[in-house]
Design a protein around this motif. Structure first.
Motif, PDB file in Angstrom:
ATOM      1  N   TRP A 356       0.737  -1.047   0.005  1.00  9.31           N
ATOM      2  CA  TRP A 356      -0.006   0.095  -0.035  1.00  9.31           C
ATOM      3  C   TRP A 356       0.905   1.247   0.210  1.00  9.31           C
ATOM      4  O   TRP A 356       1.560   1.471   1.020  1.00  9.31           O
ATOM      5  N   ASN A 357       0.883   2.103  -1.065  1.00 11.51           N
ATOM      6  CA  ASN A 357       1.618   3.361  -1.126  1.00 11.51           C
ATOM      7  C   ASN A 357       3.054   3.233  -1.283  1.00 11.51           C
ATOM      8  O   ASN A 357       3.853   3.828  -1.372  1.00 11.51           O
ATOM      9  N   VAL A 367       3.235  -5.395  -6.525  1.00  7.19           N
ATOM     10  CA  VAL A 367       2.095  -4.219  -6.930  1.00  7.19           C
ATOM     11  C   VAL A 367       2.056  -3.249  -5.902  1.00  7.19           C
ATOM     12  O   VAL A 367       1.706  -3.712  -4.661  1.00  7.19           O
ATOM     13  N   PHE A 369      -0.178  -0.080  -4.789  1.00  9.36           N
ATOM     14  CA  PHE A 369      -1.684   0.300  -4.762  1.00  9.36           C
ATOM     15  C   PHE A 369      -1.894   1.364  -3.693  1.00  9.36           C
ATOM     16  O   PHE A 369      -1.228   1.331  -2.594  1.00  9.36           O
ATOM     17  N   THR A 370      -2.636   2.326  -3.976  1.00 12.53           N
ATOM     18  CA  THR A 370      -3.283   3.217  -3.188  1.00 12.53           C
ATOM     19  C   THR A 370      -4.768   3.064  -2.678  1.00 12.53           C
ATOM     20  O   THR A 370      -5.071   3.182  -1.543  1.00 12.53           O
ATOM     21  N   ASP A 371      -5.534   2.969  -3.821  1.00 17.82           N
ATOM     22  CA  ASP A 371      -6.888   2.975  -3.390  1.00 17.82           C
ATOM     23  C   ASP A 371      -7.492   1.396  -3.518  1.00 17.82           C
ATOM     24  O   ASP A 371      -7.297   0.953  -4.881  1.00 17.82           O
ATOM     25  N   TYR A 372      -7.794   0.865  -2.948  1.00 23.20           N
ATOM     26  CA  TYR A 372      -8.473  -0.580  -2.779  1.00 23.20           C
ATOM     27  C   TYR A 372      -9.387  -0.398  -3.940  1.00 23.20           C
ATOM     28  O   TYR A 372      -9.523  -1.507  -4.898  1.00 23.20           O
TER      29      TYR A 372
ATOM     30  N   CYS B 346      -9.237   7.390  -3.096  1.00 21.46           N
ATOM     31  CA  CYS B 346      -9.326   7.026  -1.398  1.00 21.46           C
ATOM     32  C   CYS B 346      -8.050   6.513  -1.104  1.00 21.46           C
ATOM     33  O   CYS B 346      -7.697   5.284  -1.505  1.00 21.46           O
ATOM     34  N   ASN B 347      -7.026   7.153  -0.395  1.00 20.12           N
ATOM     35  CA  ASN B 347      -5.802   6.868  -0.113  1.00 20.12           C
ATOM     36  C   ASN B 347      -5.690   6.833   1.434  1.00 20.12           C
ATOM     37  O   ASN B 347      -4.958   8.258   1.790  1.00 20.12           O
ATOM     38  N   ARG B 364     -12.442   3.375   1.989  1.00 24.51           N
ATOM     39  CA  ARG B 364     -11.349   2.011   2.463  1.00 24.51           C
ATOM     40  C   ARG B 364     -10.334   2.489   3.302  1.00 24.51           C
ATOM     41  O   ARG B 364      -9.645   3.519   2.819  1.00 24.51           O
ATOM     42  N   TYR B 366      -6.901   1.612   5.101  1.00 21.23           N
ATOM     43  CA  TYR B 366      -5.865   0.515   5.274  1.00 21.23           C
ATOM     44  C   TYR B 366      -5.546   0.280   6.784  1.00 21.23           C
ATOM     45  O   TYR B 366      -5.137   1.166   7.438  1.00 21.23           O
ATOM     46  N   PHE B 379      -9.169  -2.564   5.261  1.00 16.74           N
ATOM     47  CA  PHE B 379      -8.692  -3.782   4.614  1.00 16.74           C
ATOM     48  C   PHE B 379      -7.321  -3.673   4.952  1.00 16.74           C
ATOM     49  O   PHE B 379      -6.779  -2.728   5.316  1.00 16.74           O
ATOM     50  N   LEU B 382      -5.107  -7.077  -0.731  1.00 22.23           N
ATOM     51  CA  LEU B 382      -5.914  -6.988  -1.775  1.00 22.23           C
ATOM     52  C   LEU B 382      -6.677  -8.308  -2.285  1.00 22.23           C
ATOM     53  O   LEU B 382      -5.852  -9.248  -1.876  1.00 22.23           O
TER      54      LEU B 382
END
Lengths: 377, 391
Positions: A356-357, A367, A369-372, B346-347, B364, B366, B379, B382
């Motif tokens: 994430w990020n 991979v 990712f930022t936005d699910y 959305c981050n 969402r 994290y 979450f 993924l």
């Protein structure tokens, strides 16, 4: 300081009988028994000097020496401990009889045994003391470390290890049975063989070897600082890496529970082999790097957790090489909870490593990712 | 300190007329004295043969105070580019006339602690307030030109009307209200801590710093330029609809009250590690909402029942997992409404408590902790379907 020679001049064979001791070899009895200032010698001289002796009370002496003239048996009675505040010379053929208690070395000393076996437990204590093991020494009972102790020169083979204090020095340990337990660091090379149970253990800045035997590890092994592990015969329960440094792995490191790298601990995995762990948890909250050896395979079977840091100070998982990848296999269906930068890792052997990020550089099957929603859609 | 009364009759009508001056030490007197200096109290009272005649400030001059009484009904002219500096009180509440050569250049500069008595009278030029001092307005004062505040100062008393540009270079506080009622620019590189009413055709650009007070759009328009950032500190109240801000940065912990929709065309930022409470009767609509908390678990509190809309992106991704920010309603049971429009990104890694996001796309988070929310999901991994070599 006074000399006490065993002459067995009294009706019983107890140490606390004054008639059993002489101030000279084979001499007449005197009116006292050994104390903390006494150098005690068994040399067999005199009419009854080569007879059995019983150490029947807790006693501290300055030194203990056996010479070739003494071939009988020294018994340490149950619940009695013989504490020696100095040297111990025991390289002759006499016999020992001990039960649950044994010898305690409380000060800096030389232990000269030439491979002779002591058949009971031994305690090494005394803060900042050094025990010089002039030649290898075997202790069939548990070796207990208390205080900050060093052993130099040679090896102690023991039937159990209790680490209530740290152990340093140029000497080494061999553990052939019993239990290894204790929260203090063993900072000497340690070889494990036989049937051993490991509960809580702390190892640091040395080589831990176990490639044969039956070893059960039920607790947590804490590794502090640069160390080498060659422990293919052990399936560790949990491992915690608590100090930054290089962890060299020279045979498959197996962890059935969690291998945790503590907060802010920069760890470099080196050596010829990787690990197979159920869960790898990197607890880093700031920009710290965990480095894997290029070309080596590290396998995670259940979960990869590295989510404590964030964009402002990402932790990094990376290969040690500027171009070659390390192989990090996150098996299906492991979970992946990662927020980190990833550099030069080949994850093609398992599921996709998602971060994430994170910034992903030179990786395979990783991979960011930022936005699910952007991927879930 | 000496008194100087305008008696005119000098070489010319200029304040610095020579060799025959226009000044007397007594009201309506005949003995001429030297041109006023910074230690002199100047009075126009119309007394004497020529005391009620026009007067011209033709060269820069500093006086200690300036007073007009009802006996003076003529006109004072300040030539273009010329500044009349007053180092004390200014009393100007009578019916005499003013003429300025330039509306935009500073005709009057007030340099020390002063009482300004105008009672609603208009000065047709520009005024500069200098010095780390307090200015007390007795009654409102209308300045048709520009107003410039330099240094740290206090403005107390009546309202200050500004018909031109407003520029606040220092930190200004006080009980006075600034009323922008003309056509001009609003500029406050220094922190402005007084109430402001906008009631004209106003523009804003660059970096603005606003603190304690209320910004109200009474009428007219405020046009905020692209790239303009308002750095706001509490306790600030916005009542600026339909003004569209470009960037707003909430720079300190505290309460920000919104009483009409606060529109932000670019980014509304809660700066690092500040605890922000949104209060008031209205919410915001921001293209990007971001929290830059990096260490301490900051809390962003929304007003229950009020709608806050994010149209482009919700970013809150900098704090370590152990100190995630929290987004929450101010009420123990009622939710605030946070709408992340469909199509927005959305981050976010944060905790949410009593937030209703049901009007938009899911939020969402994290590794977040979600308590009593609608349409907010935590979450950590993924769904790997579709990813290479994934399960």
């Amino acid at each position: 300081m006074a000399n006490f020679f065993w002459i067995h001049g009294a009706g019983n064979a107890n140490w606390n009988t004054s008639g059993n001791w002489s101030a000279t070899s084979g001499g007449s009895s005197n009116a006292s028994t050994p104390s903390a200032t006494s150098d005690v010698t068994f040399d067999g001289a005199g009419a009854n000097g080569n007879t059995a002796s019983t150490m029947n009370v807790n006693l501290t002496i300055l030194s203990l020496t056996f010479t070739t003239g003494y071939t009988s048996t020294l018994t340490i009675s149950n619940l009695s401990t013989l504490s020696i505040a100095g040297n111990f010379t025991d390289q002759t053929t006499h016999a020992w009889t001990v039960s649950s208690t044994g010898l305690s070395f409380t000060a800096t000393c030389a232990i000269t045994c030439n491979g002779k076996t002591f058949p009971g437990p031994v305690s090494l204590s005394g803060s900042a003391t050094t025990k010089t093991i002039t030649t290898d020494w075997t202790v069939t009972g548990t070796l207990t470390i208390a205080g900050a102790v060093s052993i130099n020169t040679s090896k102690i083979t023991c039937g159990g290890l209790t680490a209530n204090g740290t152990l340093d020095g140029t000497g080494s340990l061999a553990l052939t049975g019993g239990i290894w337990n204790g929260g203090s660091a063993m900072r000497v090379n340690l070889t494990i063989t036989g049937t051993v149970s490991i509960t809580t253990a702390f190892f640091s800045t040395a080589t831990l070897t176990c490639t044969s035997g039956t070893v059960t590890a039920s607790g947590t092994l804490t590794i502090a600082g640069a160390s080498t592990l060659d422990t293919s015969a052990i399936s560790w329960n949990n491992i915690v890496i608590s100090v930054s440094g290089t962890l060299t792995i020279n045979s498959m490191l197996t962890v059935t529970g969690t291998m945790t790298i503590n907060t802010a601990i920069a760890t470099v995995f080196a050596g010829t082999t990787g690990f197979n762990v159920a869960t790898l948890t990197c607890s880093h909250t700031l920009a710290t790097t965990v480095t894997f050896k290029n070309g080596i395979t590290y396998t995670i079977t259940t979960a990869l957790n590295a989510f404590q840091s964030r964009n402002s100070a990402f932790m990094t998982l990376a290969s040690d090489d500027a171009t070659l990848k390390a192989i990090l296999t996150l098996q299906n269906p492991s979970s992946c909870n990662v927020c980190a930068n990833i550099n030069r890792l080949d994850c093609s052997g398992g599921r996709t490593l998602t971060t994430w990020n994170g910034v992903v550089t030179g990786c395979t099957n990783v991979v960011s990712f930022t936005d699910y929603n952007s991927i879930a859609a | 300190m000496a008194s100087r009364f305008w008696i005119a009759g000098g070489t010319n009508s200029n304040w610095n007329a020579s060799p025959t001056s226009n000044w007397c030490a007594t009201s309506g007197g005949t003995t001429r004295v030297a041109v006023p200096t910074i230690s002199d109290d100047v009075t126009f009272d119309g007394a004497g043969t020529n005391g009620n005649t026009a007067s011209v400030v033709s060269a820069a001059i500093s006086v200690l105070s300036l007073t007009f009484t009802s006996g003076y009904t003529s006109t004072i002219t300040i030539n273009s580019g010329i500044t009349l500096s007053i180092a004390g009180n200014f009393t100007d509440q009578t019916t005499h006339g003013w003429a300025v050569g330039s509306v935009t250049s500073s005709a009057i500069t007030i340099t020390t602690t002063s009482t300004i008595t105008s009672n609603g009278k208009t000065f047709p030029g520009s005024v500069t307030f200098n010095g780390v001092v307090t200015h007390t307005l007795t009654g409102d004062w209308t300045i048709a030109g520009n107003v410039t505040c330099n240094s740290v100062k206090v403005l107390n008393g009546g309202n200050l009307y500004c018909g031109g540009n407003w520029s606040n270079g220092g930190s200004t506080t006080g009980t006075s209200k600034l009323i922008m009622n003309g056509a001009g620019s609003f500029s406050t590189p220094g922190v402005l801590n007084i109430n402001v009413d906008f009631n004209g055709t106003i523009t804003a650009s660059g970096t603005q710093n606003y603190g304690t007070g209320t910004m109200t759009l009474v009428g007219g328009t405020v046009t905020v330029a692209s790239g303009c950032t308002f750095n706001i500190t509490p306790a600030c109240t916005f009542n600026m609809s339909p003004t569209v801000f470009y960037n707003i940065q909430l720079a300190a912990s505290g309460t920000y009250t919104i009483n009409s929709l606060l529109s932000v065309s670019n980014t509304l930022t809660c700066s690092g590690n500040v605890n922000v409470t949104f209060a008031g009767t209205a919410g915001f609509s921001a293209n990007i909402f971001q929290d830059t908390t990096t260490a301490v678990g900051a809390t962003i509190t929304f007003k229950n029942g009020v709608t806050y809309t994010i149209t482009g992106a919700f970013n809150s991704n900098l704090a370590p997992n152990a100190t995630l920010p929290t987004y929450t309603s101010d009420d123990a049971t009622l939710k605030a409404i946070l709408t992340l429009n469909f199509g927005a990104t959305c981050n976010v890694s944060a905790k949410f408590t009593r937030i209703d996001a049901s009007a938009g796309r899911p939020i969402r988070s994290y590794n977040g902790t979600i308590t009593s929310c609608n349409n907010i999901v935590s979450f950590h991994d993924l769904p790997t379907a579709g990813l290479a070599n994934a399960a």
